[in-house]
Design a protein around this motif. Sequence first.
Motif, PDB file in Angstrom:
ATOM      1  N   THR A   1       0.780  -0.980  -0.050  1.00 18.95           N
ATOM      2  CA  THR A   1      -0.293   0.290   0.241  1.00 18.95           C
ATOM      3  C   THR A   1       0.916   0.623   0.101  1.00 18.95           C
ATOM      4  O   THR A   1       0.554   2.341  -0.289  1.00 18.95           O
ATOM      5  CB  THR A   1      -0.666  -0.385   0.976  1.00 18.95           C
ATOM      6  N   GLY A   2       1.689   1.189  -0.497  1.00 20.67           N
ATOM      7  CA  GLY A   2       3.197   2.264  -0.294  1.00 20.67           C
ATOM      8  C   GLY A   2       3.659   3.090   1.325  1.00 20.67           C
ATOM      9  O   GLY A   2       3.682   4.354   1.270  1.00 20.67           O
TER      10      GLY A   2
ATOM     11  N   SER B   1      10.248   3.497   1.392  1.00 22.12           N
ATOM     12  CA  SER B   1       9.095   3.548   0.824  1.00 22.12           C
ATOM     13  C   SER B   1       8.921   4.462  -0.445  1.00 22.12           C
ATOM     14  O   SER B   1       9.822   5.019  -1.026  1.00 22.12           O
ATOM     15  CB  SER B   1       8.285   3.750   1.778  1.00 22.12           C
ATOM     16  N   ALA B   2       7.602   4.283  -1.330  1.00 23.01           N
ATOM     17  CA  ALA B   2       7.382   4.634  -2.969  1.00 23.01           C
ATOM     18  C   ALA B   2       6.586   5.112  -2.044  1.00 23.01           C
ATOM     19  O   ALA B   2       5.438   4.681  -3.405  1.00 23.01           O
ATOM     20  CB  ALA B   2       8.104   3.920  -3.616  1.00 23.01           C
ATOM     21  N   PRO B   3       6.008   6.314  -1.550  1.00 20.55           N
ATOM     22  CA  PRO B   3       4.477   6.619  -1.559  1.00 20.55           C
ATOM     23  C   PRO B   3       3.357   6.622  -2.989  1.00 20.55           C
ATOM     24  O   PRO B   3       2.453   6.867  -3.081  1.00 20.55           O
ATOM     25  CB  PRO B   3       5.040   7.911  -0.815  1.00 20.55           C
ATOM     26  N   GLN B   4       4.621   7.616  -3.318  1.00 25.36           N
ATOM     27  CA  GLN B   4       3.900   8.441  -4.435  1.00 25.36           C
ATOM     28  C   GLN B   4       3.558   7.399  -5.678  1.00 25.36           C
ATOM     29  O   GLN B   4       3.008   7.101  -6.496  1.00 25.36           O
ATOM     30  CB  GLN B   4       5.284   9.644  -5.346  1.00 25.36           C
ATOM     31  N   ARG B   5       4.775   6.586  -5.939  1.00 21.92           N
ATOM     32  CA  ARG B   5       4.653   5.492  -7.224  1.00 21.92           C
ATOM     33  C   ARG B   5       3.304   4.076  -6.672  1.00 21.92           C
ATOM     34  O   ARG B   5       2.574   4.011  -7.682  1.00 21.92           O
ATOM     35  CB  ARG B   5       5.978   4.484  -6.827  1.00 21.92           C
TER      36      ARG B   5
ATOM     37  N   ARG C   1      -2.863   5.460  -3.601  1.00 25.31           N
ATOM     38  CA  ARG C   1      -3.487   6.904  -4.112  1.00 25.31           C
ATOM     39  C   ARG C   1      -5.098   6.290  -3.733  1.00 25.31           C
ATOM     40  O   ARG C   1      -6.133   7.322  -3.164  1.00 25.31           O
ATOM     41  CB  ARG C   1      -3.590   7.021  -5.126  1.00 25.31           C
ATOM     42  N   ALA C   2      -5.304   5.249  -4.436  1.00 31.12           N
ATOM     43  CA  ALA C   2      -6.829   4.361  -4.558  1.00 31.12           C
ATOM     44  C   ALA C   2      -7.902   4.891  -3.252  1.00 31.12           C
ATOM     45  O   ALA C   2      -8.666   5.121  -3.000  1.00 31.12           O
ATOM     46  CB  ALA C   2      -6.311   3.569  -5.235  1.00 31.12           C
ATOM     47  N   ALA C   3      -6.551   3.322  -2.303  1.00 27.87           N
ATOM     48  CA  ALA C   3      -7.185   4.102  -0.624  1.00 27.87           C
ATOM     49  C   ALA C   3      -7.182   5.197   0.016  1.00 27.87           C
ATOM     50  O   ALA C   3      -8.600   5.271   0.742  1.00 27.87           O
ATOM     51  CB  ALA C   3      -6.188   3.324   0.151  1.00 27.87           C
TER      52      ALA C   3
END
Lengths: 294, 295
Positions: free
Chosen positions: A200-201, B9-13, B18-20
């Motif tokens: 989930t990033g 972590s790669a939050p942007q990718r 993003r969907a969640a």
Amino acid sequence: MTLPLDRLPPARASALAGAYAASVAGARRRGLALLVLLLALVALAGFAAEVRPLTLAENIRNFTAYIAQIVPPLTLSNLGGDLAAWYWGLPKWLALLGETLLMAYLGTLFGGLAAFALCFAAASNLVASRAVRFGTRRLLEICRTVPEVVFALIFVIAFGLGPMVGVLALAIHTAGALGKLFAEVVENIDMKPVEGLTATGASWVETVRFAVMPQVLSNFASYGLLRFEINVRGAGVMGFVGAGGIGQEFLVAIRNFYYSDVSAILLLIILTVIGIDLATERLRHHLLGREAAR
Amino acid sequence: MSRDALPRSAPQRSALRRAALADLAGLRARHPQVFSVPLRRRLLVAGVVAGLAGLALVAMVRLDFSLLRILTGLHRLGEFAVLMLPPSPEGQGLVFLKALAETLAIAFLGTLTAALLALPVALLAARNVMPNVFLRFTVKRGFDVIRAVDVLIWALIWINVVGLGPFAGALAIACSDFGAFGKLFSEAIEAADRRPQEGVTAAGGSPLHRVRFGLLPGVLPVLASQVLYFFESNTRSATIIGIVGAGGIGQYLTELIRVLEMQQVAFLVLMILVTVAGIDWVSGRLRRAIIGAPA
């Protein structure tokens, strides 16, 4: 109850015994060689440690005599008075004992917090960087290899006498010891929640908080309690180097041959340690039992 | 394991993230139990944390913690650290080596003596060997009492008996380990497999035969590994036993710290670190060899 077993014919028995002897001969030879090696090491070590069995045999009377001397004179006719005389310093000793327990508590708490902060960086399943892991592990190793009394000796000179020094020394040693255990717990977790959060990033901190911590906290608490018990024992002798607690009083009593004081304080220490021992064991079983039931 | 460790972590990718996040309100509505922790549990956690912190605060006040003392102390520790460089024996290398050998000898003899003495007594404390509840209970509490006394206190007591020197240290380690081994050994013996013992009894063996041939072969490797582990930790204990005059490297360490010979102190500490690491390595290999070998 013995069953009537038929004896084997002698030829058959000797053949079986021979086969058995042949099959264990190798193990026996190895065992013998190991024994010889061990004896040689014992002789060497005995020489280096100046072992004098004769002195021991001669003076073993002193041991029993010493024990006899520190046993207080308690008579049945005047039990109350004798007890009061034996524990004449009870309020002072109880205060010191309380101080010892507080030292152990703070040392465990601070050391545990430091270990908690460091253990994730030492776990190979959470940190990919070899350098970070190596650095953290060596730091923890140094903290736990140098005995706490040595830290206390150095800190007493830097910070001055007092229980604060004992707390710091205990905390550093605890950080090293617990850090290693914590890291091992973290390395044995189920990785599926971690993968889920990574998918989930989530950031590294979020992953640790929501995927790792729920799995490890009860184990951490259990190890922390175990360490508290060890630290109570350690805090008891911190006073030997002037770092607070009941140790100082005990050292004075033993050095100045205040025999009944020695037994009185020793008994207090033993009772406290055993009490803490039993209490933490129950608490630990409770914690781990809940973990197992989940 | 280390290869596929967490990617930083790669939050942007992450499209999933993003969907969640976009559907956060919906997620909250659909899975309320994940987002709300029951009040009782929340109170419990808050209470425990507050209790721990409160006790810590009380303890810090009682034990005279002062920020000023900590700061001046840290300053002085920094000075010591500078004084420690470079670590050097300053001509006392041989003396130190001899003291180190003494330390190792103390640890070795103490551990071995304790193990040899503890084994027969531990049998008396094990449920599957000793049916007598009363005797078992007495022996177990005896172990507890011996364990409760720290090794430094044992050293002080033994110095009164055999005089100053490493012999007192070895006896002290033997005593305090006797208690620890007794407890560990009896637990290991109680966890032993029953089947070999039943086999020996069924073949007409006496209780002694049962212990010798049915019990000991199974538990000896476990016990040996515990002894090795204690040898390691005793090397550390033996380094401090000199503080009360019971021999070993601790004597020099205490003296040198008191007179602030920091270079020599650093050298001694390094010597201890290297020795303990070496023993760690050797005993780790031995332990694996013993445990791995078919018992």
